[in-house]
Design a protein around this motif. Structure first.
Motif, PDB file in Angstrom:
ATOM      1  N   PRO A 141       0.804  -1.223   0.000  1.00  0.00           N
ATOM      2  CA  PRO A 141       0.000   0.000   0.000  1.00  0.00           C
ATOM      3  C   PRO A 141       0.842   1.281   0.000  1.00  0.00           C
ATOM      4  N   LEU A 142       2.013   1.243   0.635  1.00  0.00           N
ATOM      5  CA  LEU A 142       2.879   2.423   0.642  1.00  0.00           C
ATOM      6  C   LEU A 142       3.485   2.664  -0.738  1.00  0.00           C
ATOM      7  N   LYS A 145       0.800   4.240  -2.841  1.00  0.00           N
ATOM      8  CA  LYS A 145       0.517   5.622  -2.434  1.00  0.00           C
ATOM      9  C   LYS A 145       1.593   6.601  -2.879  1.00  0.00           C
ATOM     10  N   TYR A 146       2.849   6.203  -2.749  1.00  0.00           N
ATOM     11  CA  TYR A 146       3.939   7.164  -2.966  1.00  0.00           C
ATOM     12  C   TYR A 146       4.731   6.951  -4.260  1.00  0.00           C
ATOM     13  N   ALA A 169       7.717   9.998  -0.211  1.00  0.00           N
ATOM     14  CA  ALA A 169       6.748  10.308   0.839  1.00  0.00           C
ATOM     15  C   ALA A 169       6.962  11.705   1.400  1.00  0.00           C
ATOM     16  N   GLN A 172       5.628  14.268  -1.169  1.00  0.00           N
ATOM     17  CA  GLN A 172       4.170  14.302  -1.208  1.00  0.00           C
ATOM     18  C   GLN A 172       3.588  14.954   0.046  1.00  0.00           C
TER      19      GLN A 172
END
Length: 338
Positions: A141-142, A145-146, A169, A172
């Motif tokens: 999931p990370l 997301k990034y 990260a 963002q």
């Protein structure tokens, strides 16, 4: 060029830096750009001075130490009249401590073919192959997301993936590595033609090409580095904003109080303890040698100049390996900022 091409060397160095500072006793007070601080989870913008400097002195000779820190608000503009005032009086500027691989330019060019694929896992392994199943599940999931749909990164070593994920990260989240602060200080030093002393040490390589080949074949104990990076991104981004704001407002105590998963130590240790490094006789005890080189440069500056200016990472001042304790033990007076 070689520093960029040799990530092996780069990862032996601290992975983050940001800054803090103070004024000499006679310096005027700093006026902050905003009259009212926004909520802690909202990053501060506008002109900010950061915290104060440490004062090291003996007799009438003074060394002012400016503590770097990261991450910082990306849209914050750093400006310190106190630091500018100290630099205006300084005869010498000591750079951040560190270490770098020493390879001749033409000899370094011969390394280029062997550097291809240096970030890849040995034997074509993927992250799924080398990571525990629970850690890999947390990564998914990370990554989405990034980093988005980047299948190529799945074949890279965990330590390189962790670095890419962490940087994405931060970006963002509106955070950065604080390079703007360092660049401004370097610009002032250059403009005023202040003597600049490099405090880093050179790491000689017995056989740089063979070292790269050994690295590509070797395994790294970098799962802990990857795991702690995930933990920090899962739980610490809001606290990162709080610490970044605390630096901007000059509140060192707030930074000290907020503990976090220290992935940087794990990532550095993964490199420093690897077999390909242990086989290099000139790459041993790097951490101790870096500190000794900086302390030696500081003592020389204090004996030579009435006023000097230096930078250290905040972790080297308030952390367990306190550079300034070494100077205090030698009889220098050390005064912390308020």
């Amino acid at each position: 060029m070689l520093k960029r091409l040799l990530p092996v060397v780069c990862l032996l160095l601290p992975l983050s830096a940001a800054l803090a500072q103070t004024e000499p006793a006679a310096a005027p007070p700093v006026q902050e750009a905003d009259a009212e601080a926004p909520p802690e989870t909202i990053l501060l913008v506008g002109q900010r001075p950061g915290p104060g400097m440490w004062k090291i002195s003996k007799d009438d000779h003074v060394l002012w130490v400016f503590a770097t820190y990261a991450p910082l608000p990306e849209k914050m503009e750093w400006r310190s009249q106190q630091v500018e005032s100290v630099l205006a009086q300084s005869q010498e500027y000591l750079t951040l401590p560190g270490a770098h691989g020493h390879v001749g330019f033409f000899r370094g060019l011969t390394l280029l073919p062997s550097l291809i694929g240096i970030k890849k896992n040995p034997d074509g392994a993927t992250l799924k192959d080398v990571l525990p199943a629970d850690v890999y599940a947390r990564w998914q999931p990370l990554k989405a997301k990034y980093l988005g749909k980047d299948d190529g990164i799945e074949r890279e070593r965990p330590i390189f993936v962790a670095d890419a994920l962490y940087g994405a990260a931060l970006k963002q989240s509106g955070l950065g590595y604080g390079y703007d602060v360092t660049n401004k200080i370097n610009a002032i030093v250059k403009e005023r033609k202040i003597k600049k002393t490099d405090t880093s040490i050179a790491l000689e390589m017995d056989d740089a090409s063979q070292m790269v080949k050994d690295f590509k074949k070797s395994s790294l104990a970098d799962t802990a580095c990857f795991d702690k990076t995930l933990t920090r991104l899962e739980s610490d981004l809001d606290a990162m904003r709080v610490r970044a704001n605390a630096w901007a407002k000059g509140d060192l105590e707030a930074i000290r109080k907020l503990s976090y998963a220290d992935q940087e130590t794990e990532c550095r240790d993964a490199m420093r303890n690897a077999d390909f490094v242990k086989n290099q006789k000139n790459w041993q005890n790097v951490k101790e040698r870096v500190q000794e080189a900086w302390v030696s440069a500081a003592e020389k500056a204090l004996s030579t100049n009435v006023t000097s200016f230096a930078m250290l990472r905040l972790s080297d001042i308030v952390g367990p390996e306190h550079y300034l304790d070494a100077l205090k033990a030698k009889g220098y007076q050390v005064v912390s900022p308020d």
